[in-house]
Design a protein around this motif. Structure first.
Motif, PDB file in Angstrom:
ATOM      1  N   ILE A 297       7.255   8.694  22.133  1.00 54.96           N
ATOM      2  CA  ILE A 297       7.855   9.938  22.362  1.00 54.96           C
ATOM      3  C   ILE A 297       8.355  10.514  20.812  1.00 54.96           C
ATOM      4  O   ILE A 297       8.229   9.823  19.912  1.00 54.96           O
ATOM      5  CB  ILE A 297       9.133  10.012  23.148  1.00 54.96           C
ATOM      6  N   PHE A 298       8.636  11.883  20.778  1.00 59.54           N
ATOM      7  CA  PHE A 298       8.957  12.425  19.416  1.00 59.54           C
ATOM      8  C   PHE A 298      10.666  12.819  19.857  1.00 59.54           C
ATOM      9  O   PHE A 298      10.868  13.267  20.780  1.00 59.54           O
ATOM     10  CB  PHE A 298       8.300  13.765  19.262  1.00 59.54           C
ATOM     11  N   ASN A 299      11.499  12.174  18.965  1.00 59.64           N
ATOM     12  CA  ASN A 299      12.922  12.767  19.318  1.00 59.64           C
ATOM     13  C   ASN A 299      13.734  12.618  18.007  1.00 59.64           C
ATOM     14  O   ASN A 299      12.817  12.348  16.979  1.00 59.64           O
ATOM     15  CB  ASN A 299      13.465  11.485  20.336  1.00 59.64           C
ATOM     16  N   LYS A 300      14.939  13.158  18.055  1.00 58.03           N
ATOM     17  CA  LYS A 300      15.567  13.158  16.941  1.00 58.03           C
ATOM     18  C   LYS A 300      15.438  11.907  15.926  1.00 58.03           C
ATOM     19  O   LYS A 300      15.512  10.704  16.573  1.00 58.03           O
ATOM     20  CB  LYS A 300      16.994  13.377  17.340  1.00 58.03           C
TER      21      LYS A 300
ATOM     22  N   PRO B   6      12.905  14.027   7.464  1.00 52.82           N
ATOM     23  CA  PRO B   6      12.505  14.672   8.585  1.00 52.82           C
ATOM     24  C   PRO B   6      13.312  14.513   9.821  1.00 52.82           C
ATOM     25  O   PRO B   6      14.476  13.874   9.658  1.00 52.82           O
ATOM     26  CB  PRO B   6      11.629  13.567   8.877  1.00 52.82           C
ATOM     27  N   MET B   7      13.102  15.398  10.646  1.00 56.91           N
ATOM     28  CA  MET B   7      14.224  15.614  11.796  1.00 56.91           C
ATOM     29  C   MET B   7      13.793  14.929  13.052  1.00 56.91           C
ATOM     30  O   MET B   7      14.663  14.574  14.023  1.00 56.91           O
ATOM     31  CB  MET B   7      14.069  17.195  12.349  1.00 56.91           C
ATOM     32  N   ILE B   8      12.409  14.493  12.912  1.00 55.26           N
ATOM     33  CA  ILE B   8      11.860  13.767  14.067  1.00 55.26           C
ATOM     34  C   ILE B   8      11.381  12.531  13.750  1.00 55.26           C
ATOM     35  O   ILE B   8      10.850  12.292  12.552  1.00 55.26           O
ATOM     36  CB  ILE B   8      10.910  14.773  14.488  1.00 55.26           C
ATOM     37  N   ASP B   9      11.377  11.526  14.388  1.00 57.32           N
ATOM     38  CA  ASP B   9      10.702  10.230  14.348  1.00 57.32           C
ATOM     39  C   ASP B   9       9.864   9.908  15.659  1.00 57.32           C
ATOM     40  O   ASP B   9      10.243  10.541  16.802  1.00 57.32           O
ATOM     41  CB  ASP B   9      11.261   9.113  13.954  1.00 57.32           C
ATOM     42  N   TYR B  10       8.862   8.909  15.696  1.00 61.82           N
ATOM     43  CA  TYR B  10       7.954   8.910  16.446  1.00 61.82           C
ATOM     44  C   TYR B  10       8.177   7.325  17.126  1.00 61.82           C
ATOM     45  O   TYR B  10       8.489   6.431  16.207  1.00 61.82           O
ATOM     46  CB  TYR B  10       6.593   8.699  16.024  1.00 61.82           C
ATOM     47  N   THR B  11       8.510   7.182  18.400  1.00 62.39           N
ATOM     48  CA  THR B  11       8.771   6.006  19.206  1.00 62.39           C
ATOM     49  C   THR B  11       7.750   5.528  19.702  1.00 62.39           C
ATOM     50  O   THR B  11       6.978   6.034  20.788  1.00 62.39           O
ATOM     51  CB  THR B  11       9.821   5.620  20.077  1.00 62.39           C
ATOM     52  N   PRO B  12       6.801   4.292  19.432  1.00 61.72           N
ATOM     53  CA  PRO B  12       5.581   3.950  20.049  1.00 61.72           C
ATOM     54  C   PRO B  12       5.815   3.591  21.675  1.00 61.72           C
ATOM     55  O   PRO B  12       7.116   2.976  21.796  1.00 61.72           O
ATOM     56  CB  PRO B  12       5.199   2.794  19.212  1.00 61.72           C
ATOM     57  N   PRO B  13       4.743   3.691  22.314  1.00 64.45           N
ATOM     58  CA  PRO B  13       5.206   3.034  23.838  1.00 64.45           C
ATOM     59  C   PRO B  13       5.499   1.680  24.144  1.00 64.45           C
ATOM     60  O   PRO B  13       6.013   1.527  25.261  1.00 64.45           O
ATOM     61  CB  PRO B  13       3.688   3.494  24.306  1.00 64.45           C
ATOM     62  N   SER B  14       5.092   0.768  23.168  1.00 72.54           N
ATOM     63  CA  SER B  14       5.377  -0.677  23.384  1.00 72.54           C
ATOM     64  C   SER B  14       6.866  -0.707  23.631  1.00 72.54           C
ATOM     65  O   SER B  14       7.422  -1.780  24.183  1.00 72.54           O
ATOM     66  CB  SER B  14       4.997  -1.367  22.483  1.00 72.54           C
ATOM     67  N   LEU B  15       7.841   0.103  22.660  1.00 74.29           N
ATOM     68  CA  LEU B  15       9.324  -0.024  22.931  1.00 74.29           C
ATOM     69  C   LEU B  15       9.952   0.588  24.164  1.00 74.29           C
ATOM     70  O   LEU B  15      11.249   0.306  24.339  1.00 74.29           O
ATOM     71  CB  LEU B  15       9.890   0.474  21.590  1.00 74.29           C
TER      72      LEU B  15
END
Lengths: 492, 301
Positions: free
Chosen positions: B205-208, B267-276
């Motif tokens: 996901i992309f989120n704050k 940056p306003m957004i970071d990426y959380t990988p699916p494994s987490l």
């Protein structure tokens, strides 16, 4: 007597408890095939006798009559009306069968009964197609095998199958013989190259084929192809991509309507094969390369392993599109395929570094992405590729470097495997022998009883180590392979 | 006409602060479609694509881009056989209205699915201000469950404080923590629920900014990490790592235009990988990260 022999065989089958859904009908044709073969063997054990055509027709008529009788008697049983023998006989040693209640023969080499069975089956297939009494010889294993892999074949390159076949009496098409030789000597290697070579050889076979009288092209041609496939399998075990290609061809052949004229049918088949090669291999490579270029940024350091035609194609395309990157080629003995990849990339002008796989953890901190090719993608998301690939994926994961696998969808296979032992290929153990400074240490390895040499060809990478799979359908995670298989089967 | 569109969009956003930005974007696109004057279907499509680009420039959020693309696909899903352009347009407008109605209900569906995962006496950690998470917690509170919420402050815009205010109005006990205190507070909480600005093909996901940290901490403490998102946030991207996220999502549109060196911008957004991520709650159901690709294939192919 014949009847007693048949009864004994039936009992043996029941005892082994090997249930088959086409059991009764198979047994029916088995009986008569064995009857024909036993009578034939009694007559002439040598391999170069040509039966006069008159008795061929007689035997054929006899066999037809028996088949009809069997069919009539089986109407009462629960089996549906038996189809032509093509649908009953399985593709030899094919591990792609959906009803897997038996292990395929090629991974039961340590069971002598299975080896005998295989020999008989090869013989039977020949008889079924042509009635010339010739056997495809069984290739014998070479050297001691590591006990964990004793269920696999291990052949020597110095003893190709073609030496044991006498050319004049052979029923195998010469282009297939040539192909088999090329496979077993390693002249044609790499899954795409092998599949394309196979399809070209089949085109040749179809062109030279002529339907015998009283036979239908759709059934007879499939039967003709079976011994060729057995032969190729003996030369070198079939790859998953070749298996899928063969399935496709067989389906196309059996879908030819019976009223179609021979010339038309042949043309249609040839164009089908051309389409398959074009769509699934050539155009797929273009689509994959377009997708993959989005993932290559300026300043990237890309690691590749061995020689994958698809990965080389992607890198050359990216270089042409003016991306600035450099490549690290990792190579391993005994095949040293990385040198071929290195040659191709350097010729284009790409900056390359060459290391052996033992230096992997040394250069990985420099790497930004890893591109790997695949031999097959299994239904549970595991990637089957050249031995050493899972090692690279493991170490890359430990260094948090993204691993991308590039694979066309025709290499997707319904098989499920979680380890590299169950189904693999053993290459010639003599390849591991190397001469350095005039000394060849392992020269006499056969004389040392406790020494075994292991030369594996494939290994299996779990999906947790792979970040992304690029196919011509787009970028998918490794766990979505069964979805693609489902979508493909719906399409067909 | 572009300015009119942007004006309409801004008005929609200010009128109803509770509406998702993607919904506002789709309303504006629908309005644009109704007022469009082009003569051919191709021209109409081009205008719509152009409009979506303009909206993306105004409000650089992932949801607007994904919502816009889905809208375009939805209205041209089946072939439009009517020879008369106005009839075609009517059909498209009808479908657009249907799409809008469906997605306005999606937040409710998500909340209904998720609130059962909150047990009585639970301590929940959430990040920044998300309207979907708010709806979930509202539903859980209405279900007579007692729970406490920890909210991160979420600098630089202190969105966490707004979330805390809204929760207090619902009589839910809430504690605001510093962004840096996530590791400290993780052992006290039972589960983590966050919203998402976009859901990508890999299931990540992309989120704050700060969500990735929270996910890594929760994985280390073995706490479940739940994501709640509507299905129009699914986007056809596949980032490999933080670097791979396109710049137009990471930074606001005006920052991209004026900044000289993006390395100095936050940056306003970071990426959380699916494994987490443990589970994703969407209006299509409760999905594991690997099932997201499946759903995307169904939506887009």
């Amino acid at each position: 007597t014949k009847e007693e022999k048949q009864r004994l065989r039936k009992e043996k089958k029941h005892k082994k408890g090997k249930k088959e859904d086409k059991g009764p009908t198979e047994k029916g044709t088995d009986k008569e095939k064995k009857a024909v073969s036993s009578s034939a063997l009694q007559q002439s054990p040598s391999s170069t006798v040509d039966k006069p055509s008159k008795s061929k027709a007689e035997l054929k008529a006899e066999r037809r009559a028996r088949q009809d009788a069997e069919r009539a008697s089986k109407q009462g049983k629960k089996e549906p009306g038996s189809q032509a023998s093509s649908s009953k006989s399985k593709a030899p040693a094919s591990e792609l069968q959906p009803v897997v209640k038996r292990l395929p023969e090629h991974i039961q080499v340590d069971d002598p009964a299975m080896v005998k069975k295989l020999a008989k089956k090869l013989e039977r297939q020949l008889l079924q197609s042509l009635f010339i009494f010739l056997q495809i010889p069984l290739r014998s294993d070479y050297g001691f095998k590591v006990s964990l892999f004793s269920h696999l074949h291990q052949y020597s390159r110095k003893a190709p199958l073609t030496q044991q076949i006498s050319i004049p009496a052979t029923v195998i098409h010469p282009s297939i013989v040539r192909l088999g030789l090329q496979y077993s000597q390693g002249i044609v290697a790499g899954s795409n190259a092998r599949s394309v070579a196979l399809l070209h050889a089949f085109k040749q076979v179809i062109q030279d084929y002529s339907t015998p009288p009283n036979e239908e092209l759709s059934r007879d041609l499939v039967n003709k192809l079976k011994p060729y496939i057995s032969f190729l399998n003996q030369c070198r075990p079939l790859s998953a991509s070749m298996g899928n290609a063969i399935k496709y061809i067989k389906k196309e052949i059996s879908n030819i309507p019976s009223q179609c004229k021979e010339e038309e049918a042949k043309k249609k088949l040839l164009s089908c094969i051309d389409n398959y090669v074009n769509e699934k291999i050539t155009l797929a490579a273009k689509a994959i390369s377009e997708c993959a270029i989005k993932k290559i940024c300026d300043g990237d350091v890309i690691l590749v392993y061995g020689c994958s035609s698809l990965v080389n194609h992607i890198l050359c395309d990216a270089f042409e599109k003016q991306r600035k990157f450099r490549v690290i080629v990792v190579d391993s003995r005994p095949r040293l395929e990385g040198r071929e990849a290195l040659r191709r990339l350097v010729k284009r002008g790409i900056r390359c570094t060459y290391v052996l796989i033992s230096a992997l953890s040394y250069i990985l901190p420099e790497v930004s992405k890893v591109f790997l090719g695949a031999h097959a993608l299994l239904a549970n998301g595991y990637v089957m590729s050249r031995v050493g690939t899972s090692q690279i994926a493991l170490v890359a994961k430990a260094y948090n470097v993204p691993v991308l696998v590039c694979c066309e969808t025709y290499k997707f296979c319904e098989r499920v495997q979680t380890d590299s032992f169950v189904s693999n290929e053993l290459d010639d153990p003599d390849d591991l022998i190397v001469t350095r400074r005039g000394k060849t240490q392992l020269e006499a390895w056969l004389s040392i009883q406790s020494l075994r040499l292991l030369n594996l060809v494939y290994d299996v990478t779990p999906p947790d180590f792979v970040d992304l799979v690029i196919t011509e359908l787009g970028m998918i995670p490794c766990t979505s392979v069964p979805v693609v298989l489902r979508v493909k089967s719906v399409d067909q | 006409i572009d300015n009119l569109l942007v004006e309409y969009f801004r008005r929609q956003m200010s009128q109803d602060p509770d509406m998702a930005s993607a919904v506002a974007a789709i309303r504006s696109l629908l309005e644009f479609l109704k007022r469009d004057q082009s003569e051919t279907l191709q021209g109409l499509r081009e205008n719509l694509t152009h409009a979506i680009e303009r909206l993306e420039e105004t409000d650089s959020s992932v949801a607007v881009s994904s919502g816009g693309e889905l809208f375009l696909r939805f209205i041209s899903l089946t072939s439009l056989e009517h020879s008369d352009l106005s009839q075609c347009k009517n059909v498209m407008v009808e479908r657009g209205e249907l799409f809008l109605k469906k997605i306005s209900l999606s937040r409710g569906k998500v909340a209904k699915l998720c609130h059962t995962f909150i047990k009585d006496g639970a301590k929940i950690l959430t990040h920044s201000s998300s309207r979907v998470v708010l709806k979930v917690l509202e539903n859980a509170a209405a279900d007579k469950k007692r729970f406490t919420v920890y909210v991160t402050e979420s600098q630089p815009d202190s969105a966490g404080q707004q979330m805390a205010d809204k929760l207090r109005r619902l009589n839910i006990p809430v504690i605001v923590v510093l962004d840096a205190a996530v590791g400290y507070i993780m052992e006290k909480v039972d589960l983590v629920i966050v919203g998402a600005e976009g859901v990508v093909e890999s299931g990540g996901i992309f989120n704050k900014i700060g969500t990735y940290q929270m996910a890594v901490c929760s994985k280390a403490h073995n706490k479940p990490f739940y994501v709640v998102a509507e299905s129009f946030k699914f986007v056809r991207l596949y980032p490999l790592n933080q670097e791979d996220v396109p710049h137009r999502f990471k930074y606001k549109a005006d920052t991209l235009k004026t900044a000289e060196d993006l390395n100095h911008e936050h940056p306003m957004i970071d990426y959380t990988p699916p494994s987490l991520i443990t589970l994703l709650f969407t209006d299509l159901g409760v999905l594991t990260p690997s099932a997201v690709s499946d759903e995307l294939i169904k939506l887009y192919l």
